[in-house]
Scaffold this active site. Structure first.
Site, PDB file in Angstrom:
ATOM      1  N   GLY A 226      37.761 -34.305 -14.276  1.00 27.19           N
ATOM      2  CA  GLY A 226      39.081 -35.277 -14.241  1.00 27.19           C
ATOM      3  C   GLY A 226      39.989 -34.748 -13.039  1.00 27.19           C
ATOM      4  N   ASP A 227      40.407 -33.410 -13.274  1.00 31.23           N
ATOM      5  CA  ASP A 227      41.128 -32.514 -12.183  1.00 31.23           C
ATOM      6  C   ASP A 227      40.687 -32.702 -10.710  1.00 31.23           C
ATOM      7  OD1 ASP A 227      42.969 -31.902 -14.524  1.00 31.23           O
ATOM      8  OD2 ASP A 227      42.339 -30.059 -14.494  1.00 31.23           O
ATOM      9  N   LEU A 228      39.329 -32.602 -10.770  1.00 34.40           N
ATOM     10  CA  LEU A 228      38.904 -32.010  -9.306  1.00 34.40           C
ATOM     11  C   LEU A 228      38.397 -33.606  -8.649  1.00 34.40           C
ATOM     12  CD1 LEU A 228      37.093 -28.780 -10.186  1.00 34.40           C
ATOM     13  CD2 LEU A 228      39.064 -29.202  -8.904  1.00 34.40           C
TER      14      LEU A 228
END
Length: 357
Positions: free
Chosen positions: A175-177
Site C-alpha cells: 500500500g505504501d510503496l
C-alpha cells in the site's frame, strides 16, 4: 531551524541515470515511508530534494538504516510548522521550487497557509502532490491508517491467502510503496512535464488505498473468466495466479523450502516437464484445456507436488539452473542479497543505463 545532509556513503547513487532530473527542485514535507521513497527515487535520478522535517525529525530516523535508505542524497532542514516565521521561510523555498510533496491529512496544508491558491499565486508552475491514506475527499478522508489498513480496505490483502484460505501478512508494504510511492512518482513526473509545457502547476491527490485498488487488474479479470465455471468468484488456491494452475504454483520441497513454478505459457511448461522428467505432463496445461478447478488440473497439482517434495530445494535449483522454464527457488532475503543476479548491486536503484546506448 537546522539543516543537515542525509547522505549514506555506503549507498551510492546508481550510474548513468543520476542526472536525468538534474535541475528539478523538490520540497519534501513527507515522513515515514511512502513519500520519502518517492522523493528518494527522484533524488537517485538527479533531482535536488530539500527534505523539511519537524523539530523532532522524521519518525524513520529512529530506525537508522531505514532513514538512510529512504533519504540519502537529500538536504535535510528542520522547521517548526507551528511558527509563522518558519512557515514564511517554507513559502519562500516553495516560491522557487518545481514540486512540493506532502503526506498531511486533508486540510492541514490550508491551515498552514500552504494551500494551492496561496502557493500558486507566488509560483504558478508549482506541482503539489499530496499522499493520503484515503484521498482528500469522501467519508474516509480524515481517518488515520497504515499500510495494513490500506491493504485491507483496497481488497488487495484478501488476495494474499495461503492454500488453506488463511490470510498472509506481507512484510513488503504494498500500500505504501505501490499505492503510494509509485503512484506519487508517476503523478509528479507527469505534472512536471505538463507544467513545463503550459507554465501551470496543479495539486494532485494520491490516495494509497485507491492506488492499491487500481493494481487489482488480474483478480478482476480472472474472476470474470472463472466464476461461471467454478460457480463462484475464485478464492484461495483457485485463481489463475494464486495456485489454481499446476504450472503456476509454489511447491514445497523435501527440506521444507519452496520451488516457484511459473511456467504459465505452454512452451515454458514443456521445458519444465523435460527437467522434471515427465513428458507425459506436457499437454496437461491450461492452454490445452486444464483450467483451474478441472479434475485434471487438481490431479496434476498433486502429482507435481509429490515429485517436488521428493527432493530438497538445492537439487531442484541445480536442475533448473540452465533451463528456460520460469522455475526458480524461493530465496530468503539473505540468499537474494548474495545471489549472482544482484552481484555488486547496492539495492538503491531498480534501473541503470544500458551500456553503449
Amino acid at each position: 531551524m537546522t539543516s543537515a545532509r542525509a547522505d549514506a556513503p555506503n549507498l551510492p547513487v546508481g550510474t548513468g541515470l543520476n542526472g536525468l532530473l538534474s535541475g528539478l527542485r523538490v520540497i519534501d514535507l513527507t515522513r515515514n515511508l511512502p513519500g520519502p521513497f518517492s522523493t528518494r527515487m527522484l533524488a537517485d535520478l538527479g533531482a535536488d530534494i530539500l527534505k523539511v522535517e519537524p523539530p523532532e525529525g522524521d519518525p524513520a530516523r529512529a530506525l537508522g538504516s531505514l532513514f538512510d535508505n529512504l533519504n540519502h542524497g537529500k538536504t535535510c532542514q528542520r522547521i517548526d510548522f507551528r511558527q509563522s516565521d518558519d512557515l514564511a521561510q517554507l513559502r519562500d523555498w516553495l516560491a522557487t521550487a518545481d514540486v512540493m510533496v506532502d503526506s498531511f491529512r486533508p486540510g492541514i496544508l490550508s491551515s498552514m497557509g500552504l494551500d494551492p491558491a496561496t502557493l500558486h499565486a507566488r509560483n504558478p508552475r508549482l506541482v503539489m502532490v499530496s499522499i493520503t491514506g484515503y484521498g482528500q475527499t469522501g467519508p474516509w478522508a480524515n481517518k488515520a491508517g497504515h499500510d495494513l489498513n490500506f491493504m485491507a480496505l483496497s481488497g488487495a490483502l484478501d488476495q494474499m491467502r495461503a492454500p488453506d484460505g488463511s490470510l498472509a501478512q506481507s512484510n513488503v508494504q504494498w500500500g505504501d510503496l505501490a499505492g503510494g510511492s509509485a503512484m506519487a512518482t508517476i503523478a509528479i513526473l507527469a505534472a512536471v512535464f505538463a507544467a513545463q509545457r503550459t507554465g501551470q502547476g496543479r495539486h494532485i491527490d494520491v490516495s494509497m488505498t485507491h492506488g492499491l485498488h487500481a493494481h487489482l487488474i488480474m483478480p478482476r479479470s480472472t474472476a470474470a473468466l472463472l466464476a461461471p465455471m467454478l460457480g463462484h468468484r475464485p478464492g484461495a488456491d483457485e485463481d489463475m495466479l494464486n495456485g489454481g494452475l499446476p504450472c503456476y504454483r509454489l511447491y514445497r520441497t523435501a527440506d521444507d523450502r519452496h520451488l516457484a513454478v511459473g511456467a504459465l505459457e505452454h512452451k515454458f511448461w514443456r521445458a519444465a516437464c523435460e527437467v522434471f522428467g515427465r513428458p507425459d505432463w506436457i499437454n496437461r496445461h491450461w492452454q490445452r484445456g486444464a483450467l483451474p478447478g478441472t479434475p485434471d488440473a487438481l490431479a496434476l497439482r498433486n502429482e507435481v507436488a509429490a515429485l517436488v517434495a521428493s527432493q530438497p530445494l538445492a537439487v531442484w535449483a541445480e536442475r533448473f539452473a540452465e533451463a528456460d522454464a520460469c522455475v526458480t527457488p524461493v530465496l530468503t532475503l539473505a540468499e537474494a542479497e548474495t545471489h549472482p543476479l544482484f552481484a555488486g548491486d547496492t539495492g538503491v536503484q531498480p534501473w541503470q543505463a544500458v551500456p553503449g546506448a
